[in-house]
Write a protein that holds these residues in place. Structure first.
Motif, short mmCIF file in Angstrom:
data_model
loop_
_atom_site.label_atom_id
_atom_site.label_comp_id
_atom_site.label_asym_id
_atom_site.label_seq_id
_atom_site.Cartn_x
_atom_site.Cartn_y
_atom_site.Cartn_z
N ASP A 47 0.82 -1.19 0.00
CA ASP A 47 0.00 0.00 0.00
C ASP A 47 0.87 1.26 0.00
O ASP A 47 0.65 2.18 -0.80
N GLU A 71 -6.22 8.08 1.68
CA GLU A 71 -5.82 6.98 2.55
C GLU A 71 -6.36 7.13 3.98
O GLU A 71 -6.40 6.18 4.74
N ASP A 99 -7.94 5.09 -4.65
CA ASP A 99 -7.70 3.87 -3.90
C ASP A 99 -6.41 3.31 -4.48
O ASP A 99 -6.42 2.62 -5.50
N PRO A 100 -5.27 3.69 -3.86
CA PRO A 100 -3.97 3.35 -4.44
C PRO A 100 -3.75 1.84 -4.52
O PRO A 100 -2.99 1.37 -5.34
N LEU A 101 -4.43 1.10 -3.64
CA LEU A 101 -4.33 -0.34 -3.74
C LEU A 101 -5.67 -0.98 -3.40
O LEU A 101 -5.95 -1.33 -2.25
N ARG A 131 -12.73 7.11 4.85
CA ARG A 131 -12.18 5.80 4.49
C ARG A 131 -12.86 4.64 5.23
O ARG A 131 -13.03 3.56 4.71
#
Ligand code: VTB
Ligand code: MG
Ligand code: MG
Length: 328
Positions: A47, A71, A99-101, A131
């Protein structure tokens, strides 16, 4: 095909089309960084790698960007926190949800369908959600009237109405649902009604997209609850590819309700449509980390790296699949 759409003299696009490719660069770079962590069992490291790559690439883009879904809060994470300015600081004022991951567990286990996802909208276009908030979601394809189903009806009522509109028996309906203990009752109800249930271990942004792409996926409807940020990101995609979605925030603690109010939500029981989750001009980009049903994963080759991205633009209703080769 309505080719005239791109040529006619309607409202000029508020998000310039060159931003499309810029967003591809952002999700590509993050996916390459995360790919190093595939199968290493370390969700946090995967992440973080994606987050810092995403932030670095975003900061090269000529926008006055602001993270609205990130995040976490500023004190919870170093980068991509809600309110963080991104971009070079000059250029169009835009809001960004990331949503980076998406599917961090899938990446850590090197299983299919982990993605880097980003949506950009005009300032104020994206519903601001925290989140840790969940959302009840319902999605069907654009071939139906929006009122065919309702998030306020039972699952049985919805699949019955959908089967009727489609002109098929309920046994020919496929629903996609996140595989979670909280959905045990929902899954049982659907199976009792005769529906085929496709279970997702993670990743309901792709799940919602599959539900509106019935001709390609065989999935007719998305039902159940998942992350609210993922709901807004899915809505951004639906603004570009069509389809109906209803979302209702699950604000089940005093903290979440207080935070939601602080973030500008006045009606805590509101049912949001696609346009209310993601309004105005919208761009959506997703790059695969592991191979998946939406895009392929990152390929690490001897002298190069290959990425696969799907990028969409609401103004032109364009979807592009961009396969890129990067030097190592
Ligand atoms: C949901 C879903 C996401 O994680 O947030 C899920 O929207 C987490 O669900 O797509 P639980 O907390 O119930 O485990 C994803 O599947 C991946 O981020
Ligand atoms: Mg995440
Ligand atoms: Mg996620």
């Amino acid at each position: 095909m309505k080719l005239s759409k791109v040529d006619d003299a309607r409202t000029p696009a508020n998000l310039h089309r060159t931003l499309t490719l810029e967003m591809v660069r952002v999700t590509e770079r993050a996916a390459i960084a995360a790919a190093e962590w595939r199968g290493k069992g370390d969700e946090m490291a995967a992440d973080l790698a994606s987050v810092s790559a995403m932030k670095a690439e975003l900061d090269t883009v000529g926008i006055a960007g602001r993270i609205v879904i990130g995040e976490g809060e500023q004190f919870e994470c170093d980068d991509l926190f809600v309110g963080q300015p991104v971009g070079v600081g000059e250029g169009p004022a835009v809001d960004i949800a990331v949503d980076p991951l998406e599917g961090v567990t899938l990446c850590a286990k090197n299983q299919p369908d982990s993605l880097v996802v980003l949506a950009m909208a005009e300032r104020g276009g994206l519903l601001n959600v925290a989140r840790n908030v969940y959302m009840h979601k319902l999605a069907i394809g654009a071939e139906y009237a929006a009122e065919t189903v309702s998030i306020e009806w039972s699952a049985t009522e919805n699949v019955r109405a959908l089967a009727k509109a489609k002109g098929v028996p309920i046994s020919e309906i496929t629903a996609i649902v996140l595989d979670r203990p909280r959905h045990a009752g929902l899954i049982e109800e659907l199976r009792t009604a005769g529906v085929a249930v496709k279970l997702l271990s993670d990743g309901d942004i792709a799940g919602v997209i599959h539900a509106v792409n019935t001709a390609d996926t065989g999935v007719d409807i998305y039902l159940g609850s998942g992350g609210a940020p993922e709901g807004v990101l899915a809505a951004a995609a639906l603004r570009c590819i069509g389809g109906h979605m209803q979302g209702k925030l699950i604000l089940d603690t005093p903290d979440k309700r207080a935070k939601a109010r602080e973030m500008g939500i006045t009606d805590l029981h509101r049912i949001y449509s696609v346009h209310e989750l993601a309004a105005g001009d919208v761009l959506f980009s997703a790059t695969g980390i592991t191979d998946g049903s939406l895009v392929e994963g990152v390929r690490l080759r001897r002298g190069s790296i290959e990425t696969s991205t799907v990028v969409m633009r609401s103004w032109s209703q364009t979807t592009r699949w961009i396969k890129a080769r990067h030097a190592r």
